[in-house]
Structure formats: structure tokens, C-alpha cells
Scaffold this active site. Structure first.
Site, short mmCIF file in Angstrom:
data_model
loop_
_atom_site.label_atom_id
_atom_site.label_comp_id
_atom_site.label_asym_id
_atom_site.label_seq_id
_atom_site.Cartn_x
_atom_site.Cartn_y
_atom_site.Cartn_z
N CYS A 205 31.92 20.68 39.63
CA CYS A 205 31.37 19.22 39.44
C CYS A 205 31.87 18.58 38.35
CB CYS A 205 29.98 18.96 39.79
SG CYS A 205 29.33 19.80 41.30
N ILE B 221 29.04 23.27 46.90
CA ILE B 221 29.45 24.53 47.10
C ILE B 221 28.30 25.29 47.79
CG2 ILE B 221 30.09 26.98 46.19
CD1 ILE B 221 32.43 25.16 46.22
N GLY C 39 28.23 23.45 37.70
CA GLY C 39 28.22 24.72 37.67
C GLY C 39 27.44 25.51 38.80
N GLU C 40 27.21 26.79 38.62
CA GLU C 40 26.55 27.72 39.48
C GLU C 40 25.49 28.48 38.99
OE1 GLU C 40 27.08 26.78 42.57
OE2 GLU C 40 28.94 25.92 42.77
N LEU D 119 42.02 34.72 43.65
CA LEU D 119 43.45 34.62 43.07
C LEU D 119 43.99 36.01 42.68
CD1 LEU D 119 42.68 31.64 40.55
CD2 LEU D 119 43.51 31.61 43.14
N THR E 273 50.54 28.46 25.15
CA THR E 273 50.11 29.29 26.25
C THR E 273 49.53 28.92 27.58
OG1 THR E 273 49.80 30.94 24.37
CG2 THR E 273 49.66 31.88 26.44
N SER F 13 38.58 34.79 40.19
CA SER F 13 39.80 35.22 39.15
C SER F 13 39.33 35.99 38.35
CB SER F 13 39.92 33.64 38.41
OG SER F 13 41.20 33.97 37.84
#
Length: 579
Positions: free
Chosen positions: A2, A53, A76-77, A223, A308, A333
Site C-alpha cells: 500500500c 491482499i 505491509g502485512e 518470481l 546495480t 521473491s
């Protein structure tokens, strides 16, 4: 993910000021396209852009306690929200949101509750009873947060720099693992793990476990680059998916996603892993030109000029758009593993376990400026949330308590980079992955999507940055002076969007080779002559190193030390299935 924006203590409380804050909050709408909310209390404003979510039907923010005297906006979660709710028996919850627990924990425990949270988060909480407020960021800095100060004495917090950079005289990246309290007027660290002191631990290696991160009410995927970390996460998620609520809602087949130039190393390896695991695999291609065309958007969203980060963010940004088009809101991920286990190829040069351990500590402490920033903002640009099970607090504490002697790269013992992780999942009876994937050489994401990607970026930058521009670089950019034409080109784009001195100070600098820190460049004098963040700068280590006449090819299938039983996997399994 969010988007949150909080402005506290403004001098102007007019309708025009409220409209301005709403306008600034809209700059974060890509992070939360599902709903917008704002709470105003006298001279304090808490705004929110929601990506739904957990409990998509309700749970809109800001969130409140029972009588709405405590207001919170959260990005967040909170993975352990059910466990925390069970402790708050005297409280009534109005939504199914995992984040509502924060308001009630504050009521019950005051400002000291933050360490009780297991998850990734940044939040601002306002107590309207005395107009005090707190802001906090998760332990590692998975969720971004910026803090700024206005000339009128106001204090600002935002998920991204773009929502406060125009209106704040000064702003900083809010440090991970910290809490700001208006009552004391300062920042303090709430996250104080044993490894933070960088004292070398001595706990013997016991192959641990990695399972905790499948908490979702919406479609999700993994991913999958085909490297060790993403392949292990996919293997664990696939094996345990059937046990989760997500499987009951969305089916037992795991979706995996990969992107690369046609013929790239990652595409080939990811396809093999997906076939082995039986996932529903989605393979996306991009061209060098498509990546170059996206650079300005990427730099605007990731808010950095670090070479990077931009190299790796661009394919991730393009992939996230494709993922969102498939209706997927959350992905898992593999970020963090290389920092925890010393997985970058330059760790081959670590002279002893003390320096090896200190470098892993430095890398973890800087994650919020690099990989966490990339993973979060590249995906959030398209309203996709990225979760990172390797960065679970408990998992980090266990992994960083291992005697670093076990993490050292010992070719004579068959131990390549991240051997302790590979060994933990080297299950002969029920293999998680094919052996050659389990022992595949580390490939940085920006390299793995196709070696011509970085070469194309360098060529493009050379067309736009002249030799005379580089000669005067120290006068134009005296702070973090670019040392390459590629770095100069990114810096020009960044400063077009974020021209204030405070903005450029949010980006780290210093010499680096193969994603090392400035300190680690000292480990090999030869490497210091080729200061490029690509893994191919690891001369003598990377199989496709730059301009290396004699390549030291590593065995693709080193013999693991069979004297140790596999067991590190359970902690990762716990982290993955809790997502």
C-alpha cells in the site's frame, strides 16, 4: 504493498491544505489502486492508498480502535496477526485486516509493542487523545518509508519520496528497525538482534528450516529466476501449497514467473525448475531497447541512481506489469539470501570468518537501500506486492547465529557460495531440486536476464554522456560523484525528478565490485581495478567474467559434506508458508 502519507502538525488547516495532501497521496496510487482513504484530526492528516491482499472486501484504511481515538495507516502485512488477536480478548475488531491489530496493540502495550509484530511494515499511528504519534519501520526495511520536515514545523512520513520531496525542506530514508515518537522527538532502535553487534557467533551448523509465508486472500505466484534462492522458494511453496488457505481458494498449482532476453541463462534455468516442480510457468521476454525505453519510469519509481539497483529493477518492473495483467497481486521473491549466507561471488575472497561475518552484517543492514528497495518499488509500481521469506526475523536470527566458518567458501571441501543452504535442501530421498540447479553458480539478476542487457545499457549511456561531461563530473555532482558514464546517465535522470540535495543523500555511494561493499573491495587488489557491480567483475570466480583470459570454471556439482544431516530447510519452509 500500500501507500501511506502522514502529515502531522501543519500550520495551515484550510481546505486547500487538505486538497494538497490528497493530491500528494495520489502520487502513491500505483502502490494501492484498490481504494483511497484519509483521516483528518485538527492539524494532522493520515492518508492511505490500498492494495487489498488480506480481507479485500473490508479493511479499508486508515484503521481505528473501538472508539476511533487511535488512528493508524499501514503499509505491509502482519503475518502473526491471528496469534496477536488471541491475546487481545478485551478488544473488538471491526475488520478482517491483519493490520488492525496495530491500533489495539498500542492501546494495550503503548509504544513498546512493535517488536511483537512479525511481518513487513511501515506505519504511522496517531493518538488523538493527546495528539501524540509514532512511526515505525520493519526490522530490515522491506517496506519503504521516508521522513521529512516542513518549514512550518510539520513532520511528514511517506512510503515513497515523491509524495513529500516537493513540500519538505529536508527528508531522509527512515531507518529500518526504528521507531519515531513525538513524545521524545527522536528515533530509537526497536530491533536489536544479537548479530547487529557484528560479534562473530559460534553456534554449530544444524541444517535449519525455511517455511512461513503463504498468508493471502488473493492470487499469488513466485518470481522464479532459476537461481538457487528463487528455486528453493518455489520448491517449498509448491510442496506446501496444498496445506494452505490459498490453495483452497485458488487451486494447488503454483504460478511461477520469469523474465529475460531471449536465450538468457535465467529463462533456461527457470523453465527447467518449473518443469521439475510442475508449476504453471509464465515466461516473459523483453528486448534491450524496451528496457532502455523504460529507464526514466523505473528511476522515477525506484527513486535511486544506484547502478546495480537500476540494472536489476528494470526487468523486474517490466515483469511486474505483465504479472498484474494476469490478475496477480502478490508474489514471493528470494531477496536476502545472498546477504545472510554470503552468496555473492566476491565472498570467495573473504580472508577469514571474522571478515566474512562482518560483511554479511553490513550487507543485511544496507538491504533497505538496495534489494529491498528494488523488490518493493519495482513491483509496487504496478500494484503488486512482493514478499521475501528469507528476511523473516526468526530466520535471520537463526541463520546469523551459525558459526561463519560453515558459510566460508571452501572449494577443497566441496563448499561453494551458500553451501549451508544448498546442503540443507540436498535431500536424496525426496529432492527439492535437480542437483545441478541446487549447485548452480550465483548469477546476479541483472546478469541472469541476459548478459547483453548490461552491455546495452553501457552503450546507451555512452551515447548520451560525453568524455568532457565525465571530466567535469566532480563539479556537477560533488556528492557521490559518478565514476562511469552509465552512473552519470542515471544521475541525470534522477535529478530531473528529485532535484533537492536531500534526495541525492538518500542514495548510498562508494566503490563496489560484484555487489560488494567498499570494505570488501580491499579483499583483492586486482578486483579494485574493475569496479563494476556486475557479478562478471568477479574475475577468477564468475564463469563468464569480463575479459578473463583463463576462466576458473567451478564444478557444477560439487560434492556436499555428507557428515551433516539436512535440516536448515524447516526454517525457510516456515517462512515461505507463512507468507
Amino acid at each position: 504493498m500500500c501507500g501511506i502519507l502522514a502529515v502531522l502538525g501543519v500550520a495551515d488547516v484550510s481546505h486547500a491544505k487538505r486538497a494538497r495532501i490528497v493530491e500528494l497521496s495520489r502520487r502513491l496510487r500505483h502502490r494501492g489502486p484498490d481504494w483511497s482513504g484519509i483521516h483528518c484530526h485538527q492539524d494532522c492528516y493520515l492518508a492511505h492508498q490500498r492494495l487489498a491482499i488480506i480481507d479485500p472486501a473490508s479493511g479499508d484504511q486508515p484503521l481505528y480502535n473501538e472508539d476511533k481515538t487511535v488512528v493508524v495507516t499501514v503499509n505491509g502485512e502482519i503475518y502473526n496477526h491471528e496469534e496477536l488477536k488471541a491475546k487481545l480478548t478485551s478488544h473488538q475488531f471491526q475488520t478482517g485486516s491483519d493490520c488492525e491489530v496495530i491500533a489495539h496493540l498500542y492501546e494495550e502495550y503503548g509504544e513498546e509493542f512493535v517488536d511483537m509484530l512479525d511481518g513487513m511494515f511501515s506505519f504511522v499511528l496517531l493518538d488523538t487523545r493527546d495528539k501524540s504519534f509514532i512511526a515505525a519501520r520493519d526490522a530490515i526495511g522491506i517496506c519503504p518509508l521516508y521522513m521529512g520536515w516542513g518549514l512550518d514545523g510539520s513532520v511528514w512520513f511517506s512510503s515513497e519520496m515523491k509524495a513529500l520531496s516537493d513540500d519538505c525542506e529536508r527528508f531522509i530514508s527512515f531507518p529500518p528497525g526504528h521507531l519515531y515518537s513525538s513524545k521524545t522527538g527522536g528515533l530509537r532502535r526497536w530491533y536489536n538482534p544479537p548479530w547487529f553487534s557484528e560479534i562473530v557467533p559460534s553456534t554449530p551448523y544444524d541444517p535449519l528450516a525455511v517455511i512461513k509465508r503463504l498468508m493471502t486472500d488473493v492470487p499469488f505466484g513466485v518470481l522464479l529466476s532459476g537461481g538457487l534462492d528463487s528455486s528453493l522458494v518455489a520448491a517449498v511453496a509448491s510442496r506446501h501449497l496444498k496445506e494452505t488457505k490459498a490453495a483452497r481458494q485458488w487451486g494447488n498449482k503454483l504460478h511461477t514467473f520469469c523474465i529475460g532476453l531471449k536465450g538468457s541463462p535465467d529463462l533456461k534455468a527457470a523453465r527447467e525448475v518449473a518443469d521439475y516442480l510442475g508449476t504453471l510457468h509464465h515466461e516473459f521476454h523483453f528486448t534491450v531497447q524496451e528496457g532502455i525505453d523504460a529507464l526514466e519510469e523505473v528511476i522515477y519509481h525506484v527513486e535511486t541512481y544506484d547502478v546495480t539497483t537500476i540494472r536489476a529493477s528494470t526487468p523486474m518492473f517490466l515483469m511486474s506489469r505483465k504479472i498484474k495483467s494476469l490478475g496477480v497481486k502478490m508474489v514471493i521473491s528470494g531477496e536476502g539470501s545472498d546477504e545472510i549466507f554470503g552468496g555473492y561471488l566476491y565472498f570467495h575472497k573473504a580472508p577469514n570468518k571474522k571478515e566474512f561475518h562482518e560483511e554479511t552484517c553490513r550487507k543485511i543492514k544496507a538491504l533497505h537501500l538496495y534489494d529491498c528497495l528494488r523488490a518493493n518499488k519495482s513491483t509496487s509500481a504496478w500494484g503488486v506486492e512482493a514478499r521475501v521469506p528469507f528476511l523473516d526475523k526468526s530466520f535471520i536470527n537463526v541463520a546469523m547465529d551459525i558459526d561463519p566458518e560453515w558459510k566460508m567458501i571452501r572449494r577443497d571441501l566441496g563448499r561453494i557460495e551458500k553451501w549451508v543452504l544448498r546442503n540443507a535442501f540436498d535431500d536424496e530421498e525426496r529432492p527439492y531440486l535437480p542437483k545441478h540447479i541446487l549447485y548452480r553458480q550465483k548469477e546476479q539478476f541483472s546478469d541472469g536476464v541476459g548478459y547483453s542487457w548490461i552491455d546495452g545499457l553501457k552503450d546507451h549511456a555512452s551515447e548520451h554522456v560525453s568524455d568532457s561531461m565525465m571530466m567535469n563530473a566532480s563539479f556537477v555532482y560533488p556528492e557521490n560523484t559518478p565514476t562511469t558514464k552509465e552512473g552519470y546517465y542515471y544521475r541525470m535522470i534522477f535529478e530531473k525528478f528529485f532535484p533537492k540535495p536531500a534526495a541525492r543523500s538518500t542514495v548510498p555511494g562508494g566503490p563496489t565490485v560484484a555487489c560488494s561493499t567498499a570494505k570488501a573491495v580491499e579483499w583483492d587488489a586486482a578486483w579494485s581495478k574493475n569496479l563494476d557491480p556486475s557479478g562478471r567483475a568477479a574475475l577468477g570466480v564468475h564463469d563468464a567474467a569480463y575479459d578473463e583470459p583463463e576462466k576458473a570454471h567451478a564444478s557444477s556439482d560439487p560434492v556436499p559434506d555428507s557428515s551433516l544431516s539436512p535440516a536448515i530447510g524447516e526454517s525457510l519452509v516456515a517462512s515461505v508458508t507463512a507468507v
